[in-house]
Write a protein that holds these residues in place. Structure first.
Motif, short mmCIF file in Angstrom:
data_model
loop_
_atom_site.label_atom_id
_atom_site.label_comp_id
_atom_site.label_asym_id
_atom_site.label_seq_id
_atom_site.Cartn_x
_atom_site.Cartn_y
_atom_site.Cartn_z
N VAL A 131 22.84 51.84 98.43
CA VAL A 131 22.65 51.63 99.86
C VAL A 131 22.97 50.18 100.23
O VAL A 131 23.62 49.92 101.25
N LEU A 132 22.52 49.24 99.41
CA LEU A 132 22.83 47.84 99.67
C LEU A 132 24.34 47.61 99.69
O LEU A 132 24.86 46.95 100.60
N ASN A 133 25.05 48.18 98.73
CA ASN A 133 26.51 48.03 98.68
C ASN A 133 27.17 48.63 99.92
O ASN A 133 28.12 48.06 100.47
N GLN A 134 26.67 49.79 100.37
CA GLN A 134 27.21 50.41 101.59
C GLN A 134 27.00 49.51 102.80
O GLN A 134 27.92 49.33 103.61
N ARG A 135 25.81 48.95 102.93
CA ARG A 135 25.50 48.09 104.08
C ARG A 135 26.34 46.82 104.05
O ARG A 135 26.85 46.37 105.08
N ASP A 166 33.31 45.05 106.87
CA ASP A 166 34.25 45.73 107.77
C ASP A 166 34.12 45.27 109.21
O ASP A 166 35.08 45.29 109.97
N CYS A 167 32.92 44.85 109.60
CA CYS A 167 32.68 44.35 110.97
C CYS A 167 33.04 42.88 111.11
O CYS A 167 32.94 42.32 112.20
N LYS A 202 32.39 33.10 110.56
CA LYS A 202 32.02 32.42 111.80
C LYS A 202 31.30 33.41 112.73
O LYS A 202 30.29 33.08 113.35
N LYS A 203 31.78 34.62 112.77
CA LYS A 203 31.14 35.68 113.57
C LYS A 203 29.72 35.94 113.07
O LYS A 203 28.79 36.07 113.85
N GLY A 204 29.56 36.01 111.75
CA GLY A 204 28.24 36.23 111.16
C GLY A 204 27.30 35.06 111.43
O GLY A 204 26.11 35.25 111.69
N ARG A 261 33.51 38.94 101.34
CA ARG A 261 33.15 39.38 100.00
C ARG A 261 34.11 38.74 99.00
O ARG A 261 35.32 38.77 99.18
N LYS A 262 33.53 38.14 97.96
CA LYS A 262 34.34 37.50 96.92
C LYS A 262 33.84 38.01 95.57
O LYS A 262 32.66 37.88 95.24
N VAL A 263 34.73 38.61 94.79
CA VAL A 263 34.38 39.10 93.46
C VAL A 263 34.69 37.98 92.46
O VAL A 263 35.82 37.47 92.43
#
Length: 74
Positions: A8-12, A18-19, A40-42, A24-26
């Motif tokens: 669930v955490l990964n989905q969120r 996506d928004c 910046k949006k976040g 995300r950096k692996v």
């Protein structure tokens, strides 16, 4: 969030990515790690999230949630 499953955490987090709210950096460490950062949006949500956190601390962390009931005038 101890009751939140990894799936669930990964989905969120994917939804937030996506928004355009997080990046995300692996990382190729062992074990492989994933690092998230705010865009910046976040970052624009920071003040709203802090206000929500203060509200939750005042109203939701209280074991007796009966104080959430508000009688509205007719």
């Amino acid at each position: 969030m101890p009751d939140l499953s990894k799936r669930v955490l990964n989905q969120r987090m994917e939804e937030l990515k996506d928004c355009g709210i997080v990046l995300r950096k692996v990382l190729a460490d062992r074990p492989v790690r994933t690092e998230y950062s705010l865009t910046k949006k976040g970052s624009g949500l920071r003040q709203s999230l802090q206000a929500f956190e203060e509200w939750a601390e005042k109203w939701l962390l209280n074991k007796d949630l009966s104080n959430l009931l508000v009688k509205l005038p007719h």
